[in-house]
Design an enzyme around this catalytic site. Structure first.
Site, PDB file in Angstrom:
ATOM      1  N   CYS A 256      33.986  10.936  32.165  1.00  0.00           N
ATOM      2  CA  CYS A 256      34.737  12.195  32.113  1.00  0.00           C
ATOM      3  C   CYS A 256      34.250  13.203  33.170  1.00  0.00           C
ATOM      4  CB  CYS A 256      34.675  12.741  30.691  1.00  0.00           C
ATOM      5  SG  CYS A 256      35.987  13.928  30.355  1.00  0.00           S
TER       6      CYS A 256
ATOM      7  N   ARG B   2      45.924  19.735  27.201  1.00  0.00           N
ATOM      8  CA  ARG B   2      44.768  18.856  27.391  1.00  0.00           C
ATOM      9  C   ARG B   2      45.144  17.432  26.979  1.00  0.00           C
ATOM     10  NH1 ARG B   2      39.969  20.984  28.622  1.00  0.00           N
ATOM     11  NH2 ARG B   2      38.716  19.251  27.867  1.00  0.00           N
TER      12      ARG B   2
ATOM     13  N   HIS C  15      35.042   8.589  25.911  1.00  0.00           N
ATOM     14  CA  HIS C  15      33.858   8.951  25.127  1.00  0.00           C
ATOM     15  C   HIS C  15      33.861   8.063  23.898  1.00  0.00           C
ATOM     16  CE1 HIS C  15      33.239  12.740  27.322  1.00  0.00           C
ATOM     17  NE2 HIS C  15      34.531  12.953  27.228  1.00  0.00           N
TER      18      HIS C  15
HETATM   19  N1  GLN Z   1      35.877  19.699  32.222  1.00  0.00           N
HETATM   20  C1  GLN Z   1      36.529  18.489  32.463  1.00  0.00           C
HETATM   21  C2  GLN Z   1      37.988  18.467  32.028  1.00  0.00           C
HETATM   22  O1  GLN Z   1      38.363  19.139  31.062  1.00  0.00           O
HETATM   23  C3  GLN Z   1      35.751  17.355  31.827  1.00  0.00           C
HETATM   24  C4  GLN Z   1      35.770  17.363  30.340  1.00  0.00           C
HETATM   25  C5  GLN Z   1      34.922  16.293  29.739  1.00  0.00           C
HETATM   26  O2  GLN Z   1      33.922  15.835  30.302  1.00  0.00           O
HETATM   27  N2  GLN Z   1      35.262  15.939  28.504  1.00  0.00           N
HETATM   28  O3  GLN Z   1      38.744  17.794  32.659  1.00  0.00           O
END
Ligand code: GLN
Length: 247
Positions: free
Chosen positions: A92, A129, A194
């Protein structure tokens, strides 16, 4: 045989227990009688040049901004390690920084390492998101399905220099449009998964371990482990995403 695992910024990049990736690699190696040395790198530390496998987790934009600067200082060491066959796994936020760069939600441009031919842009806080359970088909031979959980705003586009790590069956993946998840090139791997990703994807863990061990120990073949629990976790995660898999 021995194996040097380098954990970059364990305190800053540890979303959703990404530290579990390091634990999984360490334990799967130890159960095969491999002597494992773990080196943790924090912001003020130098990067060890002798790593066989470098691991980065995920982090939000704030942590990424701190880490991006430190990573630029380590760029030469990490590139040389990769040129010498070292393996990198990044998740990520860490994955985004392995690419050419990351434009964060508020427009800040964070430089990447250019180890993967990918570019990431966050379209801003108003954009949806990309969140949820993921099931994907891995492009690496013998790995099969991958399961995990994603939560990112950044949209990653792959360039011609990488292959997708997987094809999405359930979930968004790199950008929610092209059906790809993660990326890899040679011994460098990035993923949005994750969970953490490796405990419930033991075949991916062993793929990385094998590559890392081959760097110094020749044509290593890992003996199989009893993965009943790991496979059960894999199937349970897929079921939660709505897919009944067989392995
Ligand atoms: N900040 C980054 C995004 O939102 C990575 C987020 C994350 O590592 N879960 O794309």
């Amino acid at each position: 045989m021995d194996l040097v695992l380098v954990h970059l910024f364990p305190d800053l990049l540890n979303l959703y227990g990404d530290r579990g990736n390091l634990v999984t690699l360490r334990e799967r190696a130890r159960r095969r009688g491999i002597h494992v040395v773990v080196k943790e790198v924090r912001l003020e530390d130098d990067l060890p040049a002798d790593g066989d496998l470098y691991v980065l987790g995920g982090g939000e934009d704030r942590q990424q901004a701190l880490v991006a600067r430190a990573l630029q200082q380590h760029a030469g060491t990490l590139r040389a390690a990769v040129a010498g066959g070292a393996v990198v796994l990044a998740v990520c936020g860490g994955y985004q920084l392995l690419g050419h760069g990351y434009r964060a939600a508020e427009g800040q441009q964070l430089p990447g390492l250019g180890l993967l031919d990918v570019t990431t842009e966050h379209p801003g806080h108003r954009a949806r998101r990309l969140v949820g359970n993921v099931v994907a088909r891995c492009t690496l031979p013998g790995v099969g399905s991958l399961v995990g959980f994603e939560n990112h705003g950044g949209r990653t586009r792959l360039g011609p220099g990488v292959q997708p790590l997987a094809r999405v069956r359930v979930g968004f993946g790199n950008n929610g449009h092209d059906g790809t998840e993660g990326a890899w090139c040679g011994t460098v791997f990035g993923t949005y998964l994750h969970g953490p990703v490796l405990p419930k994807n033991p075949r991916l863990a062993d793929h990385l371990l094998t590559l890392a061990l081959r760097r110094r120990h020749g044509d290593v073949r890992l003996q199989p482990l009893d993965d009943r629990w790991e496979e059960a976790a894999h199937l349970a995660a897929a079921a939660r995403a709505g897919l009944r898999l067989r392995r």
